[in-house]
Design a protein around this motif. Sequence first.
Motif, PDB file in Angstrom:
ATOM      1  N   LEU A  30     -24.733  34.395  16.429  1.00  0.00           N
ATOM      2  CA  LEU A  30     -24.797  33.150  17.194  1.00  0.00           C
ATOM      3  C   LEU A  30     -26.244  32.692  17.372  1.00  0.00           C
ATOM      4  CD1 LEU A  30     -22.142  33.426  20.059  1.00  0.00           C
ATOM      5  CD2 LEU A  30     -22.294  31.682  18.286  1.00  0.00           C
ATOM      6  N   PHE A  31     -27.121  33.640  17.636  1.00  0.00           N
ATOM      7  CA  PHE A  31     -28.536  33.313  17.811  1.00  0.00           C
ATOM      8  C   PHE A  31     -29.106  32.697  16.534  1.00  0.00           C
ATOM      9  CE2 PHE A  31     -33.021  34.521  17.473  1.00  0.00           C
ATOM     10  CZ  PHE A  31     -33.516  33.886  18.598  1.00  0.00           C
ATOM     11  N   GLU A  32     -28.804  33.316  15.389  1.00  0.00           N
ATOM     12  CA  GLU A  32     -29.309  32.818  14.114  1.00  0.00           C
ATOM     13  C   GLU A  32     -28.783  31.425  13.793  1.00  0.00           C
ATOM     14  OE1 GLU A  32     -28.096  35.984  11.528  1.00  0.00           O
ATOM     15  OE2 GLU A  32     -29.823  37.221  12.059  1.00  0.00           O
ATOM     16  N   GLN A  33     -27.606  31.098  14.318  1.00  0.00           N
ATOM     17  CA  GLN A  33     -27.012  29.777  14.085  1.00  0.00           C
ATOM     18  C   GLN A  33     -27.300  28.807  15.233  1.00  0.00           C
ATOM     19  OE1 GLN A  33     -25.476  28.876  11.178  1.00  0.00           O
ATOM     20  NE2 GLN A  33     -26.235  30.864  10.519  1.00  0.00           N
ATOM     21  N   GLN A  34     -28.239  29.197  16.106  1.00  0.00           N
ATOM     22  CA  GLN A  34     -28.623  28.389  17.267  1.00  0.00           C
ATOM     23  C   GLN A  34     -27.411  28.069  18.137  1.00  0.00           C
ATOM     24  OE1 GLN A  34     -30.957  25.087  15.772  1.00  0.00           O
ATOM     25  NE2 GLN A  34     -32.601  26.442  15.137  1.00  0.00           N
ATOM     26  N   GLY A  35     -26.595  29.108  18.349  1.00  0.00           N
ATOM     27  CA  GLY A  35     -25.406  28.962  19.181  1.00  0.00           C
ATOM     28  C   GLY A  35     -25.757  28.860  20.655  1.00  0.00           C
ATOM     29  N   PRO A  36     -24.751  28.689  21.494  1.00  0.00           N
ATOM     30  CA  PRO A  36     -24.994  28.527  22.933  1.00  0.00           C
ATOM     31  C   PRO A  36     -25.598  29.790  23.558  1.00  0.00           C
ATOM     32  CG  PRO A  36     -22.624  28.559  22.442  1.00  0.00           C
ATOM     33  CD  PRO A  36     -23.341  28.628  21.147  1.00  0.00           C
ATOM     34  N   THR A  37     -26.738  29.600  24.201  1.00  0.00           N
ATOM     35  CA  THR A  37     -27.458  30.746  24.764  1.00  0.00           C
ATOM     36  C   THR A  37     -26.693  31.428  25.893  1.00  0.00           C
ATOM     37  OG1 THR A  37     -28.724  29.241  26.160  1.00  0.00           O
ATOM     38  CG2 THR A  37     -29.736  29.933  24.087  1.00  0.00           C
ATOM     39  N   ASP A  38     -25.871  30.675  26.615  1.00  0.00           N
ATOM     40  CA  ASP A  38     -25.105  31.316  27.680  1.00  0.00           C
ATOM     41  C   ASP A  38     -24.134  32.338  27.097  1.00  0.00           C
ATOM     42  OD1 ASP A  38     -23.634  29.147  26.600  1.00  0.00           O
ATOM     43  OD2 ASP A  38     -22.445  28.943  28.413  1.00  0.00           O
ATOM     44  N   THR A  39     -23.510  32.009  25.980  1.00  0.00           N
ATOM     45  CA  THR A  39     -22.581  32.933  25.327  1.00  0.00           C
ATOM     46  C   THR A  39     -23.329  34.123  24.733  1.00  0.00           C
ATOM     47  OG1 THR A  39     -21.102  31.094  24.824  1.00  0.00           O
ATOM     48  CG2 THR A  39     -20.797  33.111  23.540  1.00  0.00           C
ATOM     49  N   ILE A  40     -24.480  33.869  24.163  1.00  0.00           N
ATOM     50  CA  ILE A  40     -25.278  34.945  23.558  1.00  0.00           C
ATOM     51  C   ILE A  40     -25.700  35.958  24.619  1.00  0.00           C
ATOM     52  CG2 ILE A  40     -27.398  35.498  22.312  1.00  0.00           C
ATOM     53  CD1 ILE A  40     -27.159  32.643  21.038  1.00  0.00           C
ATOM     54  N   THR A  41     -26.168  35.488  25.775  1.00  0.00           N
ATOM     55  CA  THR A  41     -26.592  36.432  26.812  1.00  0.00           C
ATOM     56  C   THR A  41     -25.418  37.235  27.351  1.00  0.00           C
ATOM     57  OG1 THR A  41     -26.516  34.692  28.507  1.00  0.00           O
ATOM     58  CG2 THR A  41     -28.656  35.163  27.509  1.00  0.00           C
ATOM     59  N   VAL A  42     -24.243  36.634  27.437  1.00  0.00           N
ATOM     60  CA  VAL A  42     -23.055  37.381  27.871  1.00  0.00           C
ATOM     61  C   VAL A  42     -22.739  38.475  26.852  1.00  0.00           C
ATOM     62  CG1 VAL A  42     -20.547  37.223  28.238  1.00  0.00           C
ATOM     63  CG2 VAL A  42     -22.069  35.578  29.327  1.00  0.00           C
ATOM     64  N   LEU A  43     -22.818  38.143  25.569  1.00  0.00           N
ATOM     65  CA  LEU A  43     -22.551  39.139  24.530  1.00  0.00           C
ATOM     66  C   LEU A  43     -23.572  40.276  24.549  1.00  0.00           C
ATOM     67  CD1 LEU A  43     -21.527  36.754  21.613  1.00  0.00           C
ATOM     68  CD2 LEU A  43     -20.069  38.501  22.670  1.00  0.00           C
ATOM     69  N   ILE A  44     -24.836  39.959  24.803  1.00  0.00           N
ATOM     70  CA  ILE A  44     -25.864  40.997  24.885  1.00  0.00           C
ATOM     71  C   ILE A  44     -25.584  41.905  26.075  1.00  0.00           C
ATOM     72  CG2 ILE A  44     -28.319  41.459  25.277  1.00  0.00           C
ATOM     73  CD1 ILE A  44     -28.865  38.785  23.780  1.00  0.00           C
ATOM     74  N   GLN A  45     -25.232  41.313  27.213  1.00  0.00           N
ATOM     75  CA  GLN A  45     -24.913  42.118  28.391  1.00  0.00           C
ATOM     76  C   GLN A  45     -23.720  43.027  28.101  1.00  0.00           C
ATOM     77  OE1 GLN A  45     -22.070  42.179  30.384  1.00  0.00           O
ATOM     78  NE2 GLN A  45     -22.927  43.526  31.943  1.00  0.00           N
ATOM     79  N   GLN A  46     -22.698  42.458  27.465  1.00  0.00           N
ATOM     80  CA  GLN A  46     -21.498  43.238  27.148  1.00  0.00           C
ATOM     81  C   GLN A  46     -21.823  44.387  26.198  1.00  0.00           C
ATOM     82  OE1 GLN A  46     -17.755  42.678  28.030  1.00  0.00           O
ATOM     83  NE2 GLN A  46     -19.258  42.490  29.662  1.00  0.00           N
ATOM     84  N   ALA A  47     -22.674  44.134  25.205  1.00  0.00           N
ATOM     85  CA  ALA A  47     -23.072  45.186  24.274  1.00  0.00           C
ATOM     86  C   ALA A  47     -23.775  46.323  25.014  1.00  0.00           C
ATOM     87  CB  ALA A  47     -23.975  44.615  23.180  1.00  0.00           C
ATOM     88  N   ALA A  48     -24.733  45.957  25.860  1.00  0.00           N
ATOM     89  CA  ALA A  48     -25.465  46.973  26.621  1.00  0.00           C
ATOM     90  C   ALA A  48     -24.511  47.761  27.517  1.00  0.00           C
ATOM     91  CB  ALA A  48     -26.566  46.314  27.449  1.00  0.00           C
TER      92      ALA A  48
END
Length: 135
Positions: free
Chosen positions: A28-46
């Motif tokens: 998502l980051f590489e495709q300039q996706g929504p940052t709110d979704t990206i941060t949720v995914l990073i939190q979930q991964a951690a």
Amino acid sequence: MPEKPNQQGTADQWFTVGGHDLQSAKLLFEQQGPTDTITVLIQQAAEKYLKGYLLARGWKLKKTHDLELLVAEAAKLDKAFEQFLDLARTLSGYYLRNRYPHGYSSVCAIMPELAQHVNVHNFLFAAKISIAPIR
């Protein structure tokens, strides 16, 4: 009588689904996706990597999204995790603000899109660095 299934899952199962979240965040980051979704995914991964790490060491699964709590639990086993407390606090804050609609507008008002993009890049980098020793 059949054995009761493991409700906690194995560490490898948690690592696998955490890896999927991190991979999705990166795409998502590489495709300039929504940052709110990206941060949720990073939190979930951690969260999933931390739970896998803890479960592999005998921890009893707790229903929580609080990375600070999970990092503190991991730090009881390995002091090196203490260096991730600030990142855990930050990611947990973004998770709560970005996961639910009532928090969305406040985050956007605080951080312009460019700043969010830079922060997400930093979070992705920090996540990769912090997750590597867990596996």
